[in-house]
Design an enzyme around this catalytic site. Sequence first.
Site, PDB file in Angstrom:
ATOM      1  N   TYR A 143       0.998  -1.021   0.052  1.00 26.61           N
ATOM      2  CA  TYR A 143       0.062   0.208   0.082  1.00 26.61           C
ATOM      3  C   TYR A 143       0.881   1.242  -0.167  1.00 26.61           C
ATOM      4  CZ  TYR A 143      -4.053  -2.991   1.054  1.00 26.61           C
ATOM      5  OH  TYR A 143      -4.881  -4.070   1.150  1.00 26.61           O
ATOM      6  N   LYS A 194       3.840 -15.118   1.736  1.00 25.65           N
ATOM      7  CA  LYS A 194       3.843 -15.994   0.757  1.00 25.65           C
ATOM      8  C   LYS A 194       5.307 -16.126   0.512  1.00 25.65           C
ATOM      9  CE  LYS A 194       1.247 -17.259  -1.813  1.00 25.65           C
ATOM     10  NZ  LYS A 194       0.503 -18.777  -1.975  1.00 25.65           N
ATOM     11  N   ASP A 227      -2.525 -17.990   1.670  1.00 28.55           N
ATOM     12  CA  ASP A 227      -3.822 -18.621   1.147  1.00 28.55           C
ATOM     13  C   ASP A 227      -4.266 -19.890   2.062  1.00 28.55           C
ATOM     14  OD1 ASP A 227      -1.450 -19.977   0.609  1.00 28.55           O
ATOM     15  OD2 ASP A 227      -2.209 -20.393  -1.584  1.00 28.55           O
ATOM     16  N   ASP A 251      -5.194  -7.096   5.840  1.00 29.29           N
ATOM     17  CA  ASP A 251      -6.225  -6.533   5.397  1.00 29.29           C
ATOM     18  C   ASP A 251      -7.374  -7.527   5.255  1.00 29.29           C
ATOM     19  OD1 ASP A 251      -8.298  -4.597   4.487  1.00 29.29           O
ATOM     20  OD2 ASP A 251      -7.047  -3.803   3.069  1.00 29.29           O
ATOM     21  N   ASP A 255     -10.612  -8.926   7.929  1.00 28.19           N
ATOM     22  CA  ASP A 255     -11.887  -9.119   7.445  1.00 28.19           C
ATOM     23  C   ASP A 255     -12.535 -10.341   7.625  1.00 28.19           C
ATOM     24  OD1 ASP A 255     -11.879  -6.326   7.354  1.00 28.19           O
ATOM     25  OD2 ASP A 255     -12.336  -6.236   5.192  1.00 28.19           O
TER      26      ASP A 255
END
Length: 368
Positions: A143, A194, A227, A251, A255
């Site tokens: 970001y 990852k 994942d 992020d 959620d």
Amino acid sequence: MTTTKTLLLLPGDGIGPEVMAQAKRVLDWVQARSEARFEVIEDLVGGAAIDAHGVPVTDATVAKAIAADAVLFGSVGGPKWDSVPFEIRPEAGLLRLRKDLAVFANLRPAKVFDALAEASSLKPELVRGLDIMIVRELIGGIYFGEPRGIETLPDGSQRGVNTEVYTTAEIQRVGRVAFDLARKRQKRVCSVEKANVMESGLLWRQVMTGLQKAEYPDVQLTHMYADNCAMQLAKNPKQFDVIVTGNLFGDILSDLTAMLTGSLGMLPSATLGALKADGSRPAFYEPIHGSAPDIAGKGVANPLAQILSLALLLRYSFDMEAAAASIEAAVERVLAKAGRTPDIAEPGRAQISTTQMGDAVLAELAAT
């Protein structure tokens, strides 16, 4: 002598002012029944600041935030400002505050209250008793990395670029927050990245491993690909204690974890900066539910996430553990026996307004 703490309130847009009003009532209750004294300042952010000043946050407001002992934030954004230039969108005010305050560790607790286990999207037996802390690095990663932007290629087509960047120091500082929290919980940290396909993820794994060996040998460290972590959260969420991860994965995963609890309207967050020599640290507290423009002004928004964010503020910024615990216990009792706002309503339970939910919390506090 009692020290006065400066608290900046930024209600923002949408349901922000409605839920902030209920948190202010709880803050007044705390101040009236303790030796704590708060100098409360309120200002504009997001779309409200765009309407008033043409920018999503002014330099003066940022200066107030930096000078305050803590910031309690509401929400920003809404369709009214969808057409403003990207660089002055309401969310840009939130990003600037985070960056200028240098608050890098976002704490998102996901706790399932017993009374809400049936409201989860998972089977009650998978989530009852769930208590996860996600620590998300907040001011680095993709970001904020450079280069970034949209460029026009020689053939006239365009390419969007965002860069995932992390340094050793950035990883270590958020890692220390996660390990310190784990020491007060179950002493287990799962570091998520990852590393199999991203060099930044490989560095993240290496740094976390070295940090645990050097400074936190008493805390168990495991590693998981992002994942797989998402899949495991949906399959067996109670296997986790503290999850630490970068900005993008944090992020998404926070959620996902939020929905395990039954409602975004229930979850608070705290974002902490580095400790100063005097023991204080920059801190920013907010509910994670967003501005919810579809219900703004209807008086039906759930204020509990904002109230629980205040509880985190009292705990982490003002060392008022008793007051924070009292608020959290009051919320739990309200959920068990009072009416509920529409987002967490269930058949046979009365639906109540935002203000009535605030009334219920205050009534439980008064009964203690």
